[in-house]
Scaffold this motif. Structure first.
Motif, PDB file in Angstrom:
ATOM      1  N   ASN A 180      21.013  30.589  53.139  1.00  0.00           N
ATOM      2  CA  ASN A 180      22.339  31.228  53.158  1.00  0.00           C
ATOM      3  C   ASN A 180      22.221  32.730  53.430  1.00  0.00           C
ATOM      4  O   ASN A 180      23.137  33.487  53.155  1.00  0.00           O
TER       5      ASN A 180
ATOM      6  N   PHE B 199      20.674  35.060  51.991  1.00  0.00           N
ATOM      7  CA  PHE B 199      20.538  36.023  50.900  1.00  0.00           C
ATOM      8  C   PHE B 199      19.325  36.899  51.158  1.00  0.00           C
ATOM      9  O   PHE B 199      19.280  38.044  50.745  1.00  0.00           O
TER      10      PHE B 199
ATOM     11  N   HIS C 137      28.958  40.024  59.604  1.00  0.00           N
ATOM     12  CA  HIS C 137      29.186  39.805  58.178  1.00  0.00           C
ATOM     13  C   HIS C 137      30.325  38.818  57.933  1.00  0.00           C
ATOM     14  O   HIS C 137      30.222  37.906  57.111  1.00  0.00           O
TER      15      HIS C 137
ATOM     16  N   CYS D 183      30.148  35.158  55.981  1.00  0.00           N
ATOM     17  CA  CYS D 183      30.934  34.763  54.810  1.00  0.00           C
ATOM     18  C   CYS D 183      31.553  33.388  55.020  1.00  0.00           C
ATOM     19  O   CYS D 183      31.601  32.571  54.099  1.00  0.00           O
TER      20      CYS D 183
ATOM     21  N   ARG E 197      28.883  30.795  54.601  1.00  0.00           N
ATOM     22  CA  ARG E 197      28.475  30.638  53.202  1.00  0.00           C
ATOM     23  C   ARG E 197      29.457  29.792  52.396  1.00  0.00           C
ATOM     24  O   ARG E 197      29.094  29.232  51.379  1.00  0.00           O
TER      25      ARG E 197
END
Lengths: 247, 219
Positions: free
Chosen positions: A51, A53, A73, A77, A80
């Motif tokens: 994901n 991270f 970004h 999102c 995710r």
């Protein structure tokens, strides 16, 4: 293509420490994969790359046929939202009740109707056996209960992928089995799941594939039977002999 | 000091003190609102990874925390007019108090945000929230609880500090008490009443902060 997750030549370092070394991996839709390995082998980092991270310095990560490594970004999102994660430390929203924990993100991010989300949340809470706790705050729950809520919260987003990052490592021994029972139940669902865990019994019960990670390399890859009973790699044999000695 | 005629004179000019008191409250309220906004924005910037804004925030905090409020306010009132910028004493007071208290408030907010466990951010991100969504829905509500007691203390400081408006004829309680006493030399009664009026604002607030602090600790 029937791969839900694909990693192509993924390398990742923290400073001088190379944590993942040129990892390529395909994970089938709705499959259940367990990643095991000694601490520091890169298991969690591998999971957290899925994901994004952790951002790998090299390589590509493709989720459901969409490359995510170079996404902006906002798009990340969106991706995710379909990748649930269950953490070692539960990470329930401390200022929200159990029901709010489950309902918040679907309403806010997926713009669903609260009524529908709530209905689904109640079903998931029933599934993890916590219907009587909907109005409790996380601080009033035991570790095992918190983790079960966290699983329900992840499910309530209706994810395509579920990642479990050592979900039972922070629990008292007594609570581990209640969480493993729920995870075994959840593993029947049609979601692609990856577990990083040290629970070998659980792994051999639910996994269709086990990966043994050592020093940033996939040292072993096969069915639970192949990996647990006939490991080919020397390091894998050593690992099992050490952890099995005391059981 | 306790001569009855002095107190009689004071109660006859009660309107002077009430007007000053009202202006002190007004200055404090306006400054509080601006202070909270500054604290929130600068505090969040300090926790972000915006390099340039962060440098500006650091500069602002260092500068305003380490120079006296009196100097800042007199600068605003007496130096800026030379550059063609003229504010009324009241506006100067509001700007000065806000900038000064904001520099302390920002570090309060920053500390409160950092006190919220990192895992809360990760949970929010894992569900697909953006930085601002996570901040607004998850982090700030929890940080607010932590920040409320120290922020209330900052508010008490702000109210007391508003008395520096007297230096630039700001029309506040301190200024009016001082000039009233300056005319008739009844300093004792004038400043006893002034002190009590400030106390009536600050004491309840401090008590409130203390109770909050206990509540946060026992939780």
């Amino acid at each position: 293509m029937d791969n839900m997750i694909e990693m192509k030549n993924v390398s990742m370092s923290f400073g001088a420490l190379e944590v993942l070394k040129d990892i390529s991996l395909s994970i089938k839709r709705a499959s259940k994969t367990v990643i095991i390995g000694p601490s520091g082998s890169g298991k969690s980092t591998l999971l957290r790359c899925i994901n994004l991270f952790e951002r790998p310095q090299k390589g590509k990560i493709i989720i459901d046929n969409e490359e995510i490594t170079h996404l902006r970004h906002r798009d990340l999102c969106r991706i995710r939202q379909s990748i649930g994660m269950v953490f070692q430390a539960f990470n329930l929203y401390a200022h929200k009740t159990v029901l709010e924990n489950l309902c918040m993100a679907p309403v806010l991010l997926k713009k669903e109707k609260y009524k529908d989300v709530k209905e689904r949340a109640l079903m998931h809470l029933d599934q993890v056996g916590l219907s009587d706790k909907i109005d409790s705050y996380p601080s009033k729950l035991s570790g095992g209960q918190q983790q079960r809520v966290a699983i329900a919260r992840a499910l309530n987003m209706e994810p395509k992928i579920l990642l479990f990052d050592e979900p039972t490592s922070a629990l008292d021994p007594e609570m581990i089995s209640e969480v493993l029972n729920i995870m075994t139940k959840v593993a029947q669902e049609d979601i692609t799941m990856i577990f990083v865990t040290h629970e070998m019994g659980f792994a051999s019960n639910i996994a269709d594939r086990v990966l043994f990670l050592n020093e940033g390399i996939i040292a072993e890859d096969g069915t639970p039977d192949e990996v647990f009973n006939n490991p080919k790699n020397e390091r894998t044999k050593q690992f099992f002999s050490k952890i099995l000695k005391h059981t | 000091m306790f001569a009855l005629f002095k107190w009689k004179a004071l109660f006859l000019s009660w309107d002077v003190f009430i007007l000053g008191f009202a202006i002190t409250i007004l200055v404090s309220l306006i400054s509080l609102i601006v202070t909270l906004s500054i604290s929130l924005i600068v505090g969040i910037i300090r926790c972000s990874n915006l390099k340039r804004s962060k440098r500006f925030a650091n500069w602002y905090i260092t500068f305003f925390q380490n120079t006296p409020l009196v100097v800042q306010i007199i600068f605003l009132y007496n130096v800026l007019p030379h550059l063609g910028i003229v504010f009324s004493p009241f506006i100067c007071g509001c700007i000065g108090l806000s900038l000064y208290t904001g520099a302390f408030g920002a570090t309060v907010i920053e500390a409160a945000i950092l006190a919220v466990p990192r895992g809360q951010f990760e949970a929010a991100y894992s569900q697909g929230m953006s930085y601002l969504q996570a901040m607004y829905h998850i982090i700030l509500p929890q940080a607010a609880k932590i920040a409320l007691p120290p922020m209330t203390n900052q508010t008490v400081n702000l109210i007391k500090n508003s008395s520096v408006l007297a230096m630039i004829a700001g029309g506040d309680l301190m200024y009016r008490a001082d000039s009233w006493a300056g005319e008739n030399l009844f300093y004792g009664p004038s400043f006893i009443i002034t002190g009590l009026l400030y106390l009536s604002l600050c004491l309840p607030l401090s008590k409130f902060a203390q109770n909050l602090e206990k509540k946060v600790k026992t939780k």
